[in-house]
Design an enzyme around this catalytic site. Structure first.
Site, PDB file in Angstrom:
ATOM      1  CG  HIS A 473       2.156  -2.169  -3.541  1.00 58.66           C
ATOM      2  ND1 HIS A 473       1.691  -3.149  -4.380  1.00 58.66           N
ATOM      3  CD2 HIS A 473       2.827  -2.825  -2.556  1.00 58.66           C
ATOM      4  CE1 HIS A 473       2.055  -4.331  -3.942  1.00 58.66           C
ATOM      5  NE2 HIS A 473       2.758  -4.162  -2.838  1.00 58.66           N
ATOM      6  CD  GLU A 474       5.799  -1.023  -0.323  1.00 63.91           C
ATOM      7  OE1 GLU A 474       5.599  -1.421   0.848  1.00 63.91           O
ATOM      8  OE2 GLU A 474       6.180  -1.783  -1.226  1.00 63.91           O
ATOM      9  CG  ASP A 548       2.963  -8.149  -1.697  1.00 68.92           C
ATOM     10  OD1 ASP A 548       3.941  -8.302  -0.945  1.00 68.92           O
ATOM     11  OD2 ASP A 548       2.602  -7.050  -2.145  1.00 68.92           O
TER      12      ASP A 548
END
Length: 701
Positions: A473-474, A548
């Site tokens: 994800h990051e 997000d």
């Protein structure tokens, strides 16, 4: 563009050189009322202790006394109190052990051991005399007595007047120790007096404009007011009039109250300081009365300055007081304030300074010229101003030799003076926790990370599958933000849990005043990249992209509804800068337009998803390599992204931004030498920080 806010806890440090800013009347030594009350309480405790050291006499019925105790021959004497119809029995000393079990180990020595009560028809001489004559052996004595409780009667007469006197002293006497009002007056009759603190000549604050770093434009405005008070003829000779009021407007933590303190220190005139909430009370009419008393005192001290902090507490627009009538106490207070600032009376020589971070909700009548002639905007500091603020707060800190401040100023875009003060203090605490002799660069970087992201939580239990998902994800955020030219350049990515987030990415946004559609779309794609990366790894969605998606939704709706960035909706804006729409229950557009807005927002988010997906698929090898590197090391920096993907194209490289020409040639030795001369006050440190202004952090919940 609506962005996620980060709240920074602050601290406030008082003026070290001003231990007693308000000198009151000297206290006279002597025995005051409280000492008398303490002595009476102490005497009462001693009396209770002495009187309860032995047991009270035990009550017996007359039938038990007549049939059991008197025939036993253990009685020494009986004292009968005629007016109380009470008989007190004294047991002979050599017979007390016989009754010890009834006393429980606490014999009422020296007094009656038993007593009995009888009716008015009881004749003590006949009854007791007959019983004494009927027993054999030693006879007991019979004493007939009558007691008069003079002390009890005296207390009955004295208690009520004493209560009235105590009530008078407590409620109606001026309580200077409570510090009520500018003159230290308290009490119930002074509840309508002003609560403002007076800083007079020679006893005011020691803060000056030299202690206020940055805020150059704001200082010019208020310095003119100070100069007018010092040299009025310079302006009146040309026909100018003294301004009646100045309103300091700006985000929290930018130094509005500190600027007012500097005005108090520079003006050399009486300075009244009060908070807007001090006018509001539960009693009807108190707020308006305090406003009248404040201006009365100010006129007596003219020329002077009156500072009202957080004026929005009393100056809220009257039309926005939903649920209140015209008799609302807050509204009456505002009406009185408006009258005093621009009424029939003259307030010559009285200047009103006020501060607020919510100017949009203030009443229009309060904002007009003639009351507040000028509005002074105190905004978040720019790069050079942050540099100056760091110089102020680094005074007194022990730094390593050759420490460069311009690096910190570039690392903290969007930080207020309060946030900078918090960073400096947090860095000192971190260095002390590590047993260092001086504070270095890493301590400041860790302090910034802790303030923005929260405390590291390495002990948080995360499964290997979850950790891998977080890493991808990051890594998705990092990859897309590095490769898209208009996205914010990345500084650092971590999968170490901080606060409520499981992973975070720090960016170095460009300090710009205008943002284009292309820039916003690239930022949305970089934000959406975390969700896309999860789908590429597992083929499923998780709840980790909550923040997000929230950010993307708010940003896309702002682009369509406020900024007119949709061709189908057109160049329309439904943004209400006055705040009047907050009280309405209807939308400023039709249902058909609402459907169109929803469709355009969905189209933008899909476009951001497609852009992020294309970037990650075209650079899949580098993306996966970066994710595995992040999974192994837990923290990666912009240098690692440059190693994997090469130099950043189109956009600015964060490494180059931080290594640009220094703002000013300085060394920490010079700063500390200046700091040794005088310890300045710290700016106030409460504030909100927008992700658009600060190092933009994407959180994974």
């Amino acid at each position: 563009m609506s962005e996620k806010k980060f709240n920074f806890p602050g601290f406030e440090q008082g003026n070290k050189n001003n231990k007693n800013p308000q000198k009151g009347p000297s206290k006279k030594s002597g025995l005051n009322l409280m000492w008398v009350i303490y002595l009476l309480l102490f005497g009462g405790l001693i009396y209770m202790w002495t009187t309860t050291s032995t047991a009270d006499p035990i009550k017996k019925e007359w039938s038990d006394v007549k049939d059991q105790i008197i025939p036993s021959g253990d009685i020494d004497k009986i004292v009968f109190v005629r007016n109380e119809k009470r008989g007190e029995i004294y047991i002979a000393k050599n017979k007390l052990e016989k009754y010890s079990s009834q006393f429980g180990g606490r014999e009422p020595k020296g007094g009656p051991q038993f007593y009995f009560l009888v009716s008015d028809a009881f004749n003590p001489e006949n009854e007791l005399g007959a019983l004494r004559d009927s027993i054999e052996g030693e006879k007991f004595d019979i004493v007939i007595d009558q007691k008069n409780n003079y002390w009890g009667r005296a207390l009955e007469w004295i208690t009520f007047p004493l209560m009235l006197i105590l009530m008078w002293l407590i409620f109606f006497r001026p309580l200077k120790s409570m510090g009520g009002g500018a003159g230290g007056q308290g009490g119930i009759f002074n509840v309508g007096k002003s609560q403002a603190k007076l800083f007079d000549k020679g006893s005011g604050t020691k803060v000056t404009f030299k202690d206020v770093a940055g805020l150059e434009e704001a200082k010019v405005e208020v310095m003119e007011i100070v100069d007018f008070l010092k040299n009025p003829k310079k302006y009146t000779a040309l026909g100018g009039k003294i301004p009646k009021g100045a309103l300091l407007v700006g985000p929290p933590g930018t130094g509005k109250t500190l600027l007012a303190k500097a005005v108090a220190g520079e003006a050399d005139v009486p300075f009244f300081s009060i908070s807007g909430s001090d006018f509001v009370e539960m009693f009807v009419g108190v707020g308006a009365s305090r406003v009248r008393d404040l201006f009365r005192q100010a006129k007596e001290k003219a020329p002077c300055i009156v500072f009202i902090d957080e004026i929005d507490a009393v100056g809220r627009a009257r039309s926005k007081n939903a649920g209140f009538t015209s008799n609302d106490e807050r509204e009456n207070t505002l009406n009185q304030l408006l009258t005093e600032m621009d009424g029939f009376g003259s307030n010559s020589g009285v200047i009103i300074l006020a501060a607020t971070n919510r100017a949009d909700i203030l009443d229009k009548a309060l904002m007009r010229a003639g009351r507040f002639d000028r509005q002074i905007h105190v905004e978040l500091p720019e790069l050079k101003e942050r540099f100056d603020i760091f110089k102020v707060h680094l005074k007194g800190l022990k730094l390593v030799d050759g420490f460069s401040i311009d690096f910190l100023a570039k690392q903290t875009p969007g930080f207020s003076g309060a946030d900078i003060a918090n960073v400096c203090n947090e860095a000192a605490l971190i260095a002390a926790r590590r047993d260092k002799k001086a504070i270095d660069k890493q301590d400041f970087l860790d302090a910034i990370d802790r303030i923005v992201g929260g405390l590291e939580r390495k002990s948080k239990i995360i499964t290997p599958e979850e950790k891998r998902t977080i890493a991808y994800h990051e890594a998705g955020h990092a990859t897309v933000s590095w490769l898209l030219p208009n996205a914010n350049p990345l500084l650092k990515v971590t999968i170490i849990p901080r606060g409520q987030s499981l992973g975070a990415a720090w960016y170095l946004p460009e300090e710009r005043q205008l943002t284009t559609t292309e820039q916003l779309m690239d930022e949305m794609a970089a934000t959406m990249a975390g969700r896309v990366a999860e789908e590429m790894l597992t083929g499923k969605y998780s709840t980790g992209a909550l923040s997000d998606l929230e950010k993307i939704s708010k940003q896309s709706y702002a682009m369509v509804k406020y900024y007119g960035m949709s061709k189908k909706v057109g160049n329309l804006s439904y943004y209400d800068s006055t705040g009047q729409a907050e009280m309405g229950f209807t939308k400023p557009y039709s249902d058909k337009t609402a459907e169109l807005i929803d469709a355009e927002v969905k189209k933008m988010t899909e476009q951001a998803y497609e852009t992020a997906s294309k970037v990650l698929k075209d650079n899949k090898d580098g993306f996966e390599k970066l994710a595995e590197m992040l999974l192994e090391r837990e923290v990666i920096f912009s240098e690692d992204l440059e190693t994997v993907f090469g130099p950043r194209k189109g956009g600015k490289d964060p490494n180059k931004l931080l290594k640009e020409t220094p703002i000013e040639d300085n060394k920490t030795e010079n700063i500390q030498e200046k700091g040794d001369d005088k310890q300045s006050d710290e700016p106030e440190t409460t504030g909100d920080l927008s992700a658009e202004d600060n190092s933009n952090k994407t959180t994974l919940f």
